[in-house]
Scaffold this motif. Sequence first.
Motif, PDB file in Angstrom:
ATOM      1  N   ALA A   1       0.832  -1.210   0.000  1.00 25.70           N
ATOM      2  CA  ALA A   1       0.000   0.000   0.000  1.00 25.70           C
ATOM      3  C   ALA A   1       0.865   1.257   0.000  1.00 25.70           C
ATOM      4  N   PHE A   2       1.946   1.247   0.783  1.00 23.32           N
ATOM      5  CA  PHE A   2       2.837   2.414   0.809  1.00 23.32           C
ATOM      6  C   PHE A   2       3.493   2.630  -0.551  1.00 23.32           C
ATOM      7  N   ARG A   3       3.823   1.519  -1.222  1.00 21.20           N
ATOM      8  CA  ARG A   3       4.404   1.629  -2.561  1.00 21.20           C
ATOM      9  C   ARG A   3       3.407   2.245  -3.533  1.00 21.20           C
ATOM     10  N   GLN A   4       2.139   1.866  -3.399  1.00 19.12           N
ATOM     11  CA  GLN A   4       1.103   2.436  -4.259  1.00 19.12           C
ATOM     12  C   GLN A   4       0.904   3.918  -3.964  1.00 19.12           C
ATOM     13  N   LEU A   5       0.946   4.289  -2.694  1.00 17.24           N
ATOM     14  CA  LEU A   5       0.722   5.682  -2.313  1.00 17.24           C
ATOM     15  C   LEU A   5       1.822   6.592  -2.858  1.00 17.24           C
ATOM     16  N   ARG A   6       3.047   6.097  -2.875  1.00 13.84           N
ATOM     17  CA  ARG A   6       4.159   6.922  -3.362  1.00 13.84           C
ATOM     18  C   ARG A   6       4.040   7.229  -4.847  1.00 13.84           C
ATOM     19  N   ARG A   7       3.267   6.419  -5.576  1.00  9.73           N
ATOM     20  CA  ARG A   7       3.091   6.645  -7.009  1.00  9.73           C
ATOM     21  C   ARG A   7       1.772   7.324  -7.336  1.00  9.73           C
ATOM     22  N   ASN A   8       0.968   7.631  -6.315  1.00 12.40           N
ATOM     23  CA  ASN A   8      -0.350   8.213  -6.524  1.00 12.40           C
ATOM     24  C   ASN A   8      -0.279   9.733  -6.346  1.00 12.40           C
ATOM     25  N   PRO A   9      -0.535  10.514  -7.407  1.00 13.24           N
ATOM     26  CA  PRO A   9      -0.467  11.981  -7.262  1.00 13.24           C
ATOM     27  C   PRO A   9      -1.448  12.517  -6.220  1.00 13.24           C
ATOM     28  N   SER A  10      -2.638  11.937  -6.122  1.00 16.37           N
ATOM     29  CA  SER A  10      -3.612  12.406  -5.133  1.00 16.37           C
ATOM     30  C   SER A  10      -3.097  12.219  -3.718  1.00 16.37           C
ATOM     31  N   ALA A  11      -2.449  11.088  -3.478  1.00 14.07           N
ATOM     32  CA  ALA A  11      -1.894  10.832  -2.150  1.00 14.07           C
ATOM     33  C   ALA A  11      -0.784  11.821  -1.827  1.00 14.07           C
ATOM     34  N   ILE A  12       0.035  12.139  -2.804  1.00 11.60           N
ATOM     35  CA  ILE A  12       1.137  13.080  -2.580  1.00 11.60           C
ATOM     36  C   ILE A  12       0.601  14.472  -2.278  1.00 11.60           C
ATOM     37  N   VAL A  13      -0.400  14.906  -3.046  1.00  8.78           N
ATOM     38  CA  VAL A  13      -0.994  16.232  -2.809  1.00  8.78           C
ATOM     39  C   VAL A  13      -1.672  16.272  -1.444  1.00  8.78           C
ATOM     40  N   GLY A  14      -2.469  15.239  -1.129  1.00  8.86           N
ATOM     41  CA  GLY A  14      -3.161  15.193   0.158  1.00  8.86           C
ATOM     42  C   GLY A  14      -2.195  15.165   1.325  1.00  8.86           C
ATOM     43  N   ALA A  15      -1.134  14.352   1.220  1.00  9.09           N
ATOM     44  CA  ALA A  15      -0.154  14.278   2.298  1.00  9.09           C
ATOM     45  C   ALA A  15       0.593  15.602   2.452  1.00  9.09           C
TER      46      ALA A  15
ATOM     47  N   PHE B   1      -7.332  15.681   3.677  1.00 11.04           N
ATOM     48  CA  PHE B   1      -7.723  14.419   4.307  1.00 11.04           C
ATOM     49  C   PHE B   1      -8.477  13.522   3.321  1.00 11.04           C
ATOM     50  N   THR B   2      -9.341  14.115   2.519  1.00 12.14           N
ATOM     51  CA  THR B   2     -10.127  13.324   1.563  1.00 12.14           C
ATOM     52  C   THR B   2      -9.247  12.704   0.490  1.00 12.14           C
ATOM     53  N   LEU B   3      -8.324  13.477  -0.065  1.00 13.11           N
ATOM     54  CA  LEU B   3      -7.434  12.939  -1.098  1.00 13.11           C
ATOM     55  C   LEU B   3      -6.580  11.793  -0.560  1.00 13.11           C
ATOM     56  N   LEU B   4      -6.032  11.979   0.634  1.00 10.17           N
ATOM     57  CA  LEU B   4      -5.202  10.926   1.212  1.00 10.17           C
ATOM     58  C   LEU B   4      -6.036   9.703   1.562  1.00 10.17           C
ATOM     59  N   GLY B   5      -7.232   9.918   2.095  1.00  6.69           N
ATOM     60  CA  GLY B   5      -8.096   8.793   2.451  1.00  6.69           C
ATOM     61  C   GLY B   5      -8.520   7.977   1.244  1.00  6.69           C
ATOM     62  N   GLU B   6      -8.894   8.657   0.170  1.00  6.64           N
ATOM     63  CA  GLU B   6      -9.292   7.934  -1.045  1.00  6.64           C
ATOM     64  C   GLU B   6      -8.111   7.180  -1.648  1.00  6.64           C
ATOM     65  N   ALA B   7      -6.928   7.782  -1.599  1.00  5.04           N
ATOM     66  CA  ALA B   7      -5.737   7.095  -2.107  1.00  5.04           C
ATOM     67  C   ALA B   7      -5.419   5.865  -1.266  1.00  5.04           C
ATOM     68  N   MET B   8      -5.590   5.965   0.048  1.00  5.47           N
ATOM     69  CA  MET B   8      -5.369   4.803   0.912  1.00  5.47           C
ATOM     70  C   MET B   8      -6.392   3.716   0.646  1.00  5.47           C
ATOM     71  N   ARG B   9      -7.628   4.109   0.352  1.00  2.00           N
ATOM     72  CA  ARG B   9      -8.655   3.121   0.030  1.00  2.00           C
ATOM     73  C   ARG B   9      -8.276   2.338  -1.227  1.00  2.00           C
ATOM     74  N   GLU B  10      -7.798   3.053  -2.239  1.00  2.00           N
ATOM     75  CA  GLU B  10      -7.385   2.383  -3.470  1.00  2.00           C
ATOM     76  C   GLU B  10      -6.176   1.484  -3.239  1.00  2.00           C
ATOM     77  N   ALA B  11      -5.244   1.937  -2.392  1.00  2.00           N
ATOM     78  CA  ALA B  11      -4.024   1.164  -2.170  1.00  2.00           C
ATOM     79  C   ALA B  11      -4.273  -0.098  -1.361  1.00  2.00           C
ATOM     80  N   LEU B  12      -5.229  -0.047  -0.429  1.00  2.00           N
ATOM     81  CA  LEU B  12      -5.473  -1.191   0.446  1.00  2.00           C
ATOM     82  C   LEU B  12      -6.502  -2.162  -0.108  1.00  2.00           C
ATOM     83  N   ASP B  13      -7.305  -1.730  -1.071  1.00  2.00           N
ATOM     84  CA  ASP B  13      -8.317  -2.607  -1.658  1.00  2.00           C
ATOM     85  C   ASP B  13      -7.809  -3.124  -2.998  1.00  2.00           C
ATOM     86  N   PRO B  14      -7.534  -4.424  -3.115  1.00  2.00           N
ATOM     87  CA  PRO B  14      -7.016  -4.960  -4.390  1.00  2.00           C
ATOM     88  C   PRO B  14      -7.963  -4.716  -5.572  1.00  2.00           C
ATOM     89  N   LYS B  15      -9.258  -4.622  -5.319  1.00  2.00           N
ATOM     90  CA  LYS B  15     -10.210  -4.420  -6.405  1.00  2.00           C
ATOM     91  C   LYS B  15     -10.116  -3.023  -6.998  1.00  2.00           C
TER      92      LYS B  15
END
Length: 317
Positions: free
Chosen positions: A30-44, A300-314
């Motif tokens: 999940a952390f690897r996915q977050l580092r490549r997600n622009p939304s997660a970077i902006v939110g963080a 908070f919303t951008l980071l939360g949605e990015a975490m949802r995508e990273a932790l849910d395989p679907k």
Amino acid sequence: MSTKSDKVDRLGELSAVKQDERGVSLWAEAFRQLRRNPSAIVGASILLLFVIISIIGPWLAPYSPTDTMGIREGVIKPGLIPGPSAEHWLGYDHQGRDEFSRLLVGARQTLLVGVISTLIGLTIGALIGGIAGASAGLGGRIGRAVDGVLMRIVDMLLALPSLLLAVSIAALLGASLTTVMIAVGMVSVPVFARLLRGAMIAQSGGDYVLAATSLGVKKSKIAFTHILPNSLAPVIVQATLTLATAIIEAAALSFLGLGNPDSSIPEWGVMLADAQQYLGARPGLAIYPALGIIITALGFTLLGEAMREALDPKLRK
């Protein structure tokens, strides 16, 4: 003709796992996915800036947030509130206090309200959801009864609109910052409870649960040492998203006059509520705290949605 040692070497080569092919944990992936997600970077980035301002804001403020210097200097007059200047970057508020200093100091109170109210909801909701999920997983008449009673309580809380429930609790306890935290926290209790219960019930059908049961491990130990830890990922994601709504709901309660009655203590929701009487003279008094609330909630919303995508395989891309 191959010898026995050649066969052993060949089996060793086939069974060897390269360093980059080794399996990783769910959180590492999940952390690897977050580092490549622009939304997660902006939110963080937004949240990191918000936290830094909350911590060092009182030391960065050029003036005291409670000093009514504008009235003392005679620059505040009926219908006239001076705007930005070289000395006061965002101007004065209606009581002659430096608006920029109050925004910096108020960030800490806003963060405090959001975090504590979320922790209240997470703690109570996880307690109810964990007991209900474990009871449902254990089965039996008693387990089903406990699960049914707890879920009916949660259903009653869900039946009430969130803002109405928060206003009712705040009205019963009286206007204060602590009341806002409790009211906003109680609104999120049923969300965490139902989410954790559902995750635990879904995890109870896993192969590792069947293996532990076959080895004779007690069902209660399986529920709280195996199923519960594996069910926390969606709850943590929801906590991140709840922080955004908690800040907005706390601002709404303060806007309705149910927040801290001492308006001298800067908090973005209280500042927004005080500004409604002076929109004609200084609309910026409402715009500045509103932008702060919106941008923080967006982070908070951008980071939360990015975490949802990273932790849910679907949902992974």
